[in-house]
Write an enzyme that holds these catalytic residues in place. Structure first.
Site, PDB file in Angstrom:
ATOM      1  N   ARG A  38       0.817  -1.223   0.000  1.00  0.00           N
ATOM      2  CA  ARG A  38       0.000   0.000   0.000  1.00  0.00           C
ATOM      3  C   ARG A  38       0.846   1.266   0.000  1.00  0.00           C
ATOM      4  NH1 ARG A  38      -3.412  -1.990   4.823  1.00  0.00           N
ATOM      5  NH2 ARG A  38      -2.563  -4.085   4.565  1.00  0.00           N
TER       6      ARG A  38
ATOM      7  N   GLU B  93       0.993  -7.385  13.058  1.00  0.00           N
ATOM      8  CA  GLU B  93      -0.163  -7.605  13.931  1.00  0.00           C
ATOM      9  C   GLU B  93      -0.727  -9.007  13.682  1.00  0.00           C
ATOM     10  OE1 GLU B  93      -3.075  -4.594  13.114  1.00  0.00           O
ATOM     11  OE2 GLU B  93      -4.032  -4.834  15.052  1.00  0.00           O
TER      12      GLU B  93
END
Ligand SMILES: O=P(O)(O)OC[C@H]1O[C@H](OP(=O)(O)OP(=O)(O)O)[C@H](O)[C@@H]1O
Ligand SMILES: Nc1ncnc2[nH]cnc12
Length: 183
Positions: free
Chosen positions: A70, A107
Site C-alpha cells: 500500500r 499484527e
C-alpha cells in the site's frame, strides 16, 4: 497537519470519512483499515497526496521509500511531486537484483522487506511512506534498511496510525507524520 493532530486541516476529515473499517479481516479481532475506498474518491486521494507534498516539498528529500503493497499507492505520486527518486521496499523474492533484507513481525504474522543494493546511497535523505502504522515493525524494518546503506531517514509518513499499538516507539526516534488516528 502535524505529527499528531488530525483535525487541523479541513481536508483531513474528508479523507477520514472515506476509510472503510472492516471488522475481523484478515482474522478475528483485527479492525482492518481499508484505504481502497479513499482511492475511489479522487478528491480524497488527491487531498491525501497534496497534504504530504505540502509538508515535504521543501525538505530536501532525495528518496521516497514506499513499502509494499500500500506504500506503492501513496509513495510514487509524492516522490514525483517533490522531485525525489522512488525506491520500492518489497516483500520477499520480488526484486531481481542484489538485495538486503530485514525481517519483522506484524499484527497478524511475520514478514520480510527487501531493498535493491545501490538504489539508495549514503547521504540520501529519505522519506518512508506507507498507508498505516500498527505495531511499527514494518516501518522499523524500512528504517533499518535505509540506515544500513547510509541514508538519513528524515521522517515516516502514513495515512493512518493505530496509536494503541504504540508503533511510534519502534521508529528509533524518527518522527512520524500521520493524517488519521483510529482508536
Ligand atoms: O505497523 P505494522 O504492525 O508493521 O503494520 C503495518 C503494515 O501492515 C500492512 O501491510 P501488510 O503487511 O498487511 O501488507 P500489504 O500492504 O501487502 O497488504 C500495512 O500496509 C503496513 O505496511
Ligand atoms: N488494522 C489494520 N488495518 C489495515 N492494515 C493493517 N496492517 C496492520 N494492521 C492493520
Amino acid at each position: 497537519m502535524s505529527g499528531n493532530k488530525q483535525d487541523e486541516d479541513p481536508r483531513i476529515n474528508g479523507i477520514k470519512t472515506k476509510i472503510r473499517v472492516v471488522p475481523d479481516f484478515p482474522k478475528k479481532g483485527i479492525m482492518f483499515q481499508d484505504i481502497t475506498t479513499v482511492l475511489l474518491d479522487p478528491k480524497a486521494f488527491k487531498d491525501t497526496i497534496d497534504l504530504f507534498v505540502e509538508r515535504y516539498r521543501d525538505k530536501n528529500i532525495s528518496v521516497v521509500a514506499g513499502i509494499e503493497a500500500r506504500g506503492f499507492i501513496f509513495g510514487p505520486p509524492i516522490a514525483l511531486a517533490i522531485g525525489a527518486k522512488f525506491v520500492p521496499l518489497r516483500k520477499p523474492k520480488k526484486l531481481p537484483g542484489e538485495t538486503i533484507f530485514e525481517e519483522y513481525e506484524l499484527e497478524y504474522g511475520n514478514d520480510r522487506l527487501e531493498m535493491h543494493v545501490g538504489a539508495v546511497e549514503a547521504g540520501d535523505r529519505a522519506l518512508v511512506v506507507d498507508d498505516l502504522i500498527a505495531t511499527g515493525g514494518t516501518l522499523c524494518a524500512a528504517i533499518n534498511l535505509l540506515e544500513r546503506v547510509g541514508a538519513e531517514v528524515v521522517e515516516c509518513a502514513c495515512v493512518i496510525e493505530l496509536p494503541e499499538l504504540k508503533g511510534r516507539q519502534r521508529l528509533k526516534g524518527k518522527p512520524l507524520c500521520m493524517l488519521v488516528e483510529y482508536r
